[in-house]
Design an enzyme around this catalytic site. Sequence first.
Site, PDB file in Angstrom:
ATOM      1  N   LYS A  64       0.772  -1.207   0.161  1.00 11.16           N
ATOM      2  CA  LYS A  64      -0.034   0.010  -0.043  1.00 11.16           C
ATOM      3  C   LYS A  64       1.084   1.252   0.088  1.00 11.16           C
ATOM      4  O   LYS A  64       0.719   2.236  -0.894  1.00 11.16           O
ATOM      5  CB  LYS A  64      -0.775   0.162   1.125  1.00 11.16           C
ATOM      6  CG  LYS A  64      -1.853   0.991   1.207  1.00 11.16           C
ATOM      7  CD  LYS A  64      -2.784   1.319   2.497  1.00 11.16           C
ATOM      8  CE  LYS A  64      -1.969   2.482   3.159  1.00 11.16           C
ATOM      9  NZ  LYS A  64      -2.871   2.948   4.557  1.00 11.16           N
ATOM     10  N   ASP A 114      -6.749   0.183   0.370  1.00  8.65           N
ATOM     11  CA  ASP A 114      -6.831   0.619   1.807  1.00  8.65           C
ATOM     12  C   ASP A 114      -8.073   0.303   2.634  1.00  8.65           C
ATOM     13  O   ASP A 114      -8.823  -0.542   1.764  1.00  8.65           O
ATOM     14  CB  ASP A 114      -6.530   2.471   2.127  1.00  8.65           C
ATOM     15  CG  ASP A 114      -7.692   3.339   1.601  1.00  8.65           C
ATOM     16  OD1 ASP A 114      -8.408   2.521   0.869  1.00  8.65           O
ATOM     17  OD2 ASP A 114      -7.790   4.286   1.898  1.00  8.65           O
TER      18      ASP A 114
END
Length: 287
Positions: A184, A203
């Site tokens: 991420k 996310d």
Amino acid sequence: MPRGNTTRQPAKTGRHEGARKPPNGAVNKIAKNTKHSNVGAGVPARAQKKAAKKSSPKSKGYNPIAPDRVAEILKRLNELYPDVTCALTHRNAWELLVATILSAQSTDVNVNKVTPIIFKKYPTVQDFAALTPEELEPDIHSTGFYRNKAKSVVGAAKMIVQDFGGEVPTDINQLLTVPGVARKTANVVLGSWFKIAEGVVVDTHVTRISKRLELTVHEDPKKIEQDLMQIIPRDRWILFSHQIIWHGRTLCYARRPKCAECLLENICHAGDKTWSTVEMHKDAQLT
Ligand code: SF4
């Protein structure tokens, strides 16, 4: 658990779950773009049923990841959020890397309060590399999980100074070796700063909304990312994440999403919608 094949109707009072008056003529925009004239209070039930029947996914061959449907989702996201970017305040790749590490289990607003102070106190990556995690801890305390985050930030600074000449690497495999950097964070830094599309940022918002829109059935961010990379054109990977994150912040909340104001409403079959003009199908997902 799947829900039944019933269309959600507004209450007879004209009020319904979680719906508020759409701002800035949003209803008109929705009606114009989705050919719905029945979004909003006071619509006859017969008209609602007619619209639901027309949009029913029960017709043979419904495929939530069909290219046409995905393209329509992307088109509407463009209409809703044409110019969105990363909400974390930063001036360079290193600052974005730090801000992203600090944003875990925190809010961007919270992180944006902390980062200007620490970047003034420690202006360069070399300044961070000279710290011990314990010295940084008090400065980032309010972002939560501050011990682990301090270790990650100081460890990342040391490696970037020692192994990468003080520059954040642009190769994803190198970036993933930096302490505190998983996919991420790597995707945020590469996408938002370097404009390199190596993957899709997944996310909490992207996880929830990708499931609601039936773009994935997975919970694991790595699997979700793989699913999204398969169905979204590469040149949309970066923008798609920004748009979905903004959608999660402004309308598609984890609890009580504002479906009556959502431009995606008549192509969304999420099991926890608070308003629906489409018939729910048996695979509708609850998030
Ligand atoms: S209709 Fe509701 S659940 Fe579906 S994307 Fe829009 S806000 Fe989210």
